[in-house]
Motif scaffolding. Structure first.
Motif, PDB file in Angstrom:
ATOM      1  N   ILE A   1     -21.589 -28.923   1.488  1.00 34.38           N
ATOM      2  CA  ILE A   1     -21.161 -27.534   1.289  1.00 34.38           C
ATOM      3  C   ILE A   1     -20.328 -27.075   2.479  1.00 34.38           C
ATOM      4  CG2 ILE A   1     -21.919 -25.189   0.785  1.00 34.38           C
ATOM      5  CD1 ILE A   1     -24.518 -26.285  -0.247  1.00 34.38           C
ATOM      6  N   ALA A   2     -20.837 -27.318   3.679  1.00 34.92           N
ATOM      7  CA  ALA A   2     -20.103 -26.916   4.877  1.00 34.92           C
ATOM      8  C   ALA A   2     -18.798 -27.702   5.008  1.00 34.92           C
ATOM      9  CB  ALA A   2     -20.974 -27.111   6.111  1.00 34.92           C
ATOM     10  N   ASN A   3     -18.818 -28.978   4.643  1.00 35.23           N
ATOM     11  CA  ASN A   3     -17.623 -29.807   4.787  1.00 35.23           C
ATOM     12  C   ASN A   3     -16.492 -29.317   3.899  1.00 35.23           C
ATOM     13  OD1 ASN A   3     -16.264 -32.295   5.795  1.00 35.23           O
ATOM     14  ND2 ASN A   3     -16.383 -32.896   3.646  1.00 35.23           N
ATOM     15  N   SER A   4     -16.828 -28.682   2.780  1.00 33.07           N
ATOM     16  CA  SER A   4     -15.810 -28.213   1.829  1.00 33.07           C
ATOM     17  C   SER A   4     -15.477 -26.741   2.020  1.00 33.07           C
ATOM     18  CB  SER A   4     -16.294 -28.439   0.394  1.00 33.07           C
ATOM     19  OG  SER A   4     -17.501 -27.724   0.149  1.00 33.07           O
ATOM     20  N   LEU A   5     -15.699 -26.202   3.211  1.00 28.66           N
ATOM     21  CA  LEU A   5     -15.441 -24.784   3.484  1.00 28.66           C
ATOM     22  C   LEU A   5     -14.007 -24.397   3.122  1.00 28.66           C
ATOM     23  CD1 LEU A   5     -16.289 -22.065   4.849  1.00 28.66           C
ATOM     24  CD2 LEU A   5     -15.442 -23.043   6.995  1.00 28.66           C
ATOM     25  N   PHE A   6     -13.877 -23.290   2.401  1.00 22.37           N
ATOM     26  CA  PHE A   6     -12.559 -22.777   2.030  1.00 22.37           C
ATOM     27  C   PHE A   6     -11.834 -22.299   3.282  1.00 22.37           C
ATOM     28  CE2 PHE A   6      -9.681 -19.445   0.548  1.00 22.37           C
ATOM     29  CZ  PHE A   6      -9.052 -20.077  -0.510  1.00 22.37           C
ATOM     30  N   ASN A   7     -10.616 -22.802   3.496  1.00 25.78           N
ATOM     31  CA  ASN A   7      -9.920 -22.506   4.751  1.00 25.78           C
ATOM     32  C   ASN A   7      -8.508 -21.972   4.567  1.00 25.78           C
ATOM     33  OD1 ASN A   7      -8.899 -24.910   3.795  1.00 25.78           O
ATOM     34  ND2 ASN A   7      -8.927 -25.963   5.771  1.00 25.78           N
ATOM     35  N   ASP A   8      -8.154 -21.487   3.370  1.00 27.28           N
ATOM     36  CA  ASP A   8      -6.898 -20.752   3.239  1.00 27.28           C
ATOM     37  C   ASP A   8      -7.064 -19.385   3.897  1.00 27.28           C
ATOM     38  OD1 ASP A   8      -5.903 -22.855   1.857  1.00 27.28           O
ATOM     39  OD2 ASP A   8      -5.728 -21.833  -0.075  1.00 27.28           O
ATOM     40  N   SER A   9      -5.971 -18.823   4.389  1.00 29.80           N
ATOM     41  CA  SER A   9      -6.018 -17.495   5.000  1.00 29.80           C
ATOM     42  C   SER A   9      -4.873 -16.650   4.463  1.00 29.80           C
ATOM     43  CB  SER A   9      -5.946 -17.587   6.531  1.00 29.80           C
ATOM     44  OG  SER A   9      -4.761 -18.232   6.946  1.00 29.80           O
ATOM     45  N   PHE A  10      -5.059 -15.328   4.524  1.00 29.90           N
ATOM     46  CA  PHE A  10      -4.105 -14.405   3.911  1.00 29.90           C
ATOM     47  C   PHE A  10      -3.870 -13.211   4.839  1.00 29.90           C
ATOM     48  CE2 PHE A  10      -7.203 -16.079   0.845  1.00 29.90           C
ATOM     49  CZ  PHE A  10      -6.399 -16.933   0.107  1.00 29.90           C
ATOM     50  N   SER A  11      -2.681 -12.678   4.744  1.00 30.86           N
ATOM     51  CA  SER A  11      -2.362 -11.403   5.398  1.00 30.86           C
ATOM     52  C   SER A  11      -1.502 -10.592   4.438  1.00 30.86           C
ATOM     53  CB  SER A  11      -1.633 -11.621   6.728  1.00 30.86           C
ATOM     54  OG  SER A  11      -0.398 -12.289   6.528  1.00 30.86           O
ATOM     55  N   LEU A  12      -1.720  -9.280   4.407  1.00 30.37           N
ATOM     56  CA  LEU A  12      -1.052  -8.388   3.464  1.00 30.37           C
ATOM     57  C   LEU A  12      -0.086  -7.481   4.204  1.00 30.37           C
ATOM     58  CD1 LEU A  12      -0.826  -7.214   0.570  1.00 30.37           C
ATOM     59  CD2 LEU A  12      -2.759  -5.719   1.139  1.00 30.37           C
ATOM     60  N   TRP A  13       1.128  -7.346   3.653  1.00 36.30           N
ATOM     61  CA  TRP A  13       2.171  -6.535   4.263  1.00 36.30           C
ATOM     62  C   TRP A  13       2.734  -5.576   3.226  1.00 36.30           C
ATOM     63  CZ3 TRP A  13       3.571  -7.516   9.472  1.00 36.30           C
ATOM     64  CH2 TRP A  13       2.951  -8.638  10.034  1.00 36.30           C
ATOM     65  N   HIS A  14       3.072  -4.361   3.694  1.00 33.07           N
ATOM     66  CA  HIS A  14       3.519  -3.282   2.803  1.00 33.07           C
ATOM     67  C   HIS A  14       4.896  -2.783   3.229  1.00 33.07           C
ATOM     68  CE1 HIS A  14       2.996   1.153   1.386  1.00 33.07           C
ATOM     69  NE2 HIS A  14       3.661   0.455   0.496  1.00 33.07           N
ATOM     70  N   GLN A  15       5.794  -2.705   2.262  1.00 34.79           N
ATOM     71  CA  GLN A  15       7.130  -2.153   2.506  1.00 34.79           C
ATOM     72  C   GLN A  15       7.181  -0.773   1.862  1.00 34.79           C
ATOM     73  OE1 GLN A  15      10.518  -3.916   0.427  1.00 34.79           O
ATOM     74  NE2 GLN A  15      11.728  -3.869   2.316  1.00 34.79           N
ATOM     75  N   ARG A  16       7.161   0.259   2.680  1.00 32.49           N
ATOM     76  CA  ARG A  16       7.081   1.612   2.147  1.00 32.49           C
ATOM     77  C   ARG A  16       8.411   2.080   1.572  1.00 32.49           C
ATOM     78  NH1 ARG A  16       3.647   4.343   7.176  1.00 32.49           N
ATOM     79  NH2 ARG A  16       1.810   2.972   6.974  1.00 32.49           N
ATOM     80  N   GLN A  17       9.510   1.700   2.194  1.00 28.94           N
ATOM     81  CA  GLN A  17      10.843   2.062   1.713  1.00 28.94           C
ATOM     82  C   GLN A  17      11.565   0.813   1.235  1.00 28.94           C
ATOM     83  OE1 GLN A  17      11.690   5.176   1.418  1.00 28.94           O
ATOM     84  NE2 GLN A  17       9.871   5.955   2.488  1.00 28.94           N
ATOM     85  N   PRO A  18      12.450   0.956   0.233  1.00 29.84           N
ATOM     86  CA  PRO A  18      13.121  -0.232  -0.323  1.00 29.84           C
ATOM     87  C   PRO A  18      13.834  -1.080   0.718  1.00 29.84           C
ATOM     88  CG  PRO A  18      13.502   1.685  -1.718  1.00 29.84           C
ATOM     89  CD  PRO A  18      12.808   2.190  -0.495  1.00 29.84           C
ATOM     90  N   SER A  19      14.400  -0.471   1.729  1.00 25.40           N
ATOM     91  CA  SER A  19      15.132  -1.235   2.746  1.00 25.40           C
ATOM     92  C   SER A  19      14.413  -1.230   4.097  1.00 25.40           C
ATOM     93  CB  SER A  19      16.546  -0.673   2.922  1.00 25.40           C
ATOM     94  OG  SER A  19      16.503   0.703   3.273  1.00 25.40           O
ATOM     95  N   GLY A  20      13.179  -0.758   4.102  1.00 22.75           N
ATOM     96  CA  GLY A  20      12.448  -0.648   5.354  1.00 22.75           C
ATOM     97  C   GLY A  20      11.716  -1.929   5.716  1.00 22.75           C
ATOM     98  N   PRO A  21      11.119  -1.950   6.881  1.00 26.07           N
ATOM     99  CA  PRO A  21      10.391  -3.146   7.320  1.00 26.07           C
ATOM    100  C   PRO A  21       9.020  -3.224   6.654  1.00 26.07           C
ATOM    101  CG  PRO A  21      10.239  -1.437   8.974  1.00 26.07           C
ATOM    102  CD  PRO A  21      11.129  -0.888   7.895  1.00 26.07           C
ATOM    103  N   TYR A  22       8.467  -4.408   6.688  1.00 24.53           N
ATOM    104  CA  TYR A  22       7.111  -4.607   6.196  1.00 24.53           C
ATOM    105  C   TYR A  22       6.115  -4.276   7.308  1.00 24.53           C
ATOM    106  CZ  TYR A  22       8.410  -6.878   1.794  1.00 24.53           C
ATOM    107  OH  TYR A  22       8.884  -7.143   0.535  1.00 24.53           O
ATOM    108  N   VAL A  23       5.066  -3.542   6.934  1.00 21.91           N
ATOM    109  CA  VAL A  23       4.015  -3.148   7.860  1.00 21.91           C
ATOM    110  C   VAL A  23       2.721  -3.839   7.424  1.00 21.91           C
ATOM    111  CG1 VAL A  23       2.685  -1.237   8.819  1.00 21.91           C
ATOM    112  CG2 VAL A  23       5.111  -0.919   8.267  1.00 21.91           C
TER     113      VAL A  23
END
Length: 353
Positions: free
Chosen positions: A165-187
């Motif tokens: 069980i421990a050997n098969s630990l899920f190890n993908d990671s994620f980060s979420l980014w938001h673009q408030r304006q169509p041409s703005g940066p991602y936060v």
């Protein structure tokens, strides 16, 4: 005769109402006037509860994305092809872009989902050492035999944590980014990774071994990480309250699922400007693609979900209550028809007499 009578009397219970089961008792007579209303009331109650559960489940919003990387399904297919047949797969990253036309009502929970992964397999499910996971130093050095072949490393060092069980630990990671304006940066959207494990698991079942000279690394000295891990257990997180055997992701993974398709909580979105949910706009999820699933014909997905008073989305519970309620009412009508029919026959026989 005297001896047998004496022996029998020695083992005979006292002649009291309690020991001889002569206490006053209520013996219900299940007549039609009692049974039929009971079935109809139970059926209506189950149907009402089932409708509430079903519509509550349907009101939960979900947004899912399969990032397994099947051919032609997005840029994660490049990572899937790069890692095919290679263990461990090379580091790879991909992204998922999506837009929300309106507020995704919070609180929002982020899950990962795996399919065709049988954590309920008996051999897999017992491949762990609960004494080791509770922080006992003796079990840290001497894992149980159930952990084999992930009990000792090739160099003969005890594996911590041991087992499949421990050997098969899920190890993908994620980060979420938001673009408030169509041409703005991602936060970057803050993901709350705390409190995702069951309270009893985190506070009772899982414990780190005693520190050695104030160091967790020294406590694990002389042990080896599982073969599929890229780092030892004491480096799972820089937070000293979230590393080792009490790492939240590790604790969540060690609670095995009953079905081959399951979800596990990755994070909650409830901080800053996102406490009320995800506002409208464009979003990007950066995915660190590590976990191989194509070898067992599995799929992995990301799921954003809201919750209700009953928890996450689960239409089965509402459907089950509706079926049981309908069955109670159906049985009630059948019993009512039988009762009326045979009552008429009994009345005719009495008239003939």
């Amino acid at each position: 005769m005297t001896w047998s009578a004496t022996a029998r009397g020695a083992h005979q219970p006292d002649n009291t109402a309690f020991t001889q089961q002569r206490l006053p008792a209520w013996h219900p007579l299940l007549s039609a006037s009692i049974t039929l209303p009971l079935f109809f009331c139970a059926g209506l109650a189950f149907i009402g509860l089932g409708l509430g559960l079903y519509y509550s489940s349907n009101g939960i919003k979900e947004l899912a994305y399969d990032y397994t990387g099947d051919s032609g399904t997005g840029n994660c297919s490049v990572c899937a092809m790069a890692g095919q047949g290679r263990a461990p797969p090379p580091p790879c990253s991909c992204a998922w872009y999506f837009s929300l036309p309106e507020l995704f009502q919070g609180p929002v929970y982020l899950y990962y989902e795996l399919t065709n992964f049988y954590q309920n397999n008996r051999r897999y499910g017992v491949s762990r050492d609960d004494s080791q996971l509770s922080g006992l130093p003796s079990s840290l050095r001497h894992p149980v035999n159930e952990c084999a072949p992930y009990q000792y490393s090739a160099a003969g060092l005890p594996i911590a944590p041991c087992g499949a069980i421990a050997n098969s630990l899920f190890n993908d990671s994620f980060s979420l980014w938001h673009q408030r304006q169509p041409s703005g940066p991602y936060v970057e959207v803050p993901l709350d990774r705390t409190g995702i494990a069951w309270w009893t698991d985190y506070h009772v079942k899982f414990r780190n071994p005693p520190l050695v000279n104030g160091s967790l690394a020294l406590a694990f000295q002389g042990t080896a990480p599982p073969p599929n891990w890229h780092r030892p257990v004491y480096e799972l997180s820089p937070d000293p309250n979230n590393t080792g055997f009490i790492n939240q992701d590790f604790v969540v993974w060690m609670r095995t699922a009953a079905l081959p398709t399951f979800r596990k909580l990755y994070a909650r979105i409830r901080q800053g400007n996102y406490s009320a949910g995800l506002p409208r706009g464009a979003y990007r999820v950066n995915i660190t693609y590590n976990y191989p699933v194509r070898a067992f014909n599995g799929h992995k997905s990301l799921i954003f979900s809201s919750i209700s008073w009953m928890g996450g989305k689960n239409p089965f519970l509402g459907i089950a209550y509706l079926l049981v309620g309908s069955l109670c009412i159906l049985v009630g009508f059948v019993m009512l028809v039988v009762y009326i029919r045979y009552q008429d026959q009994n009345d005719d026989e009495e008239d003939d007499e």
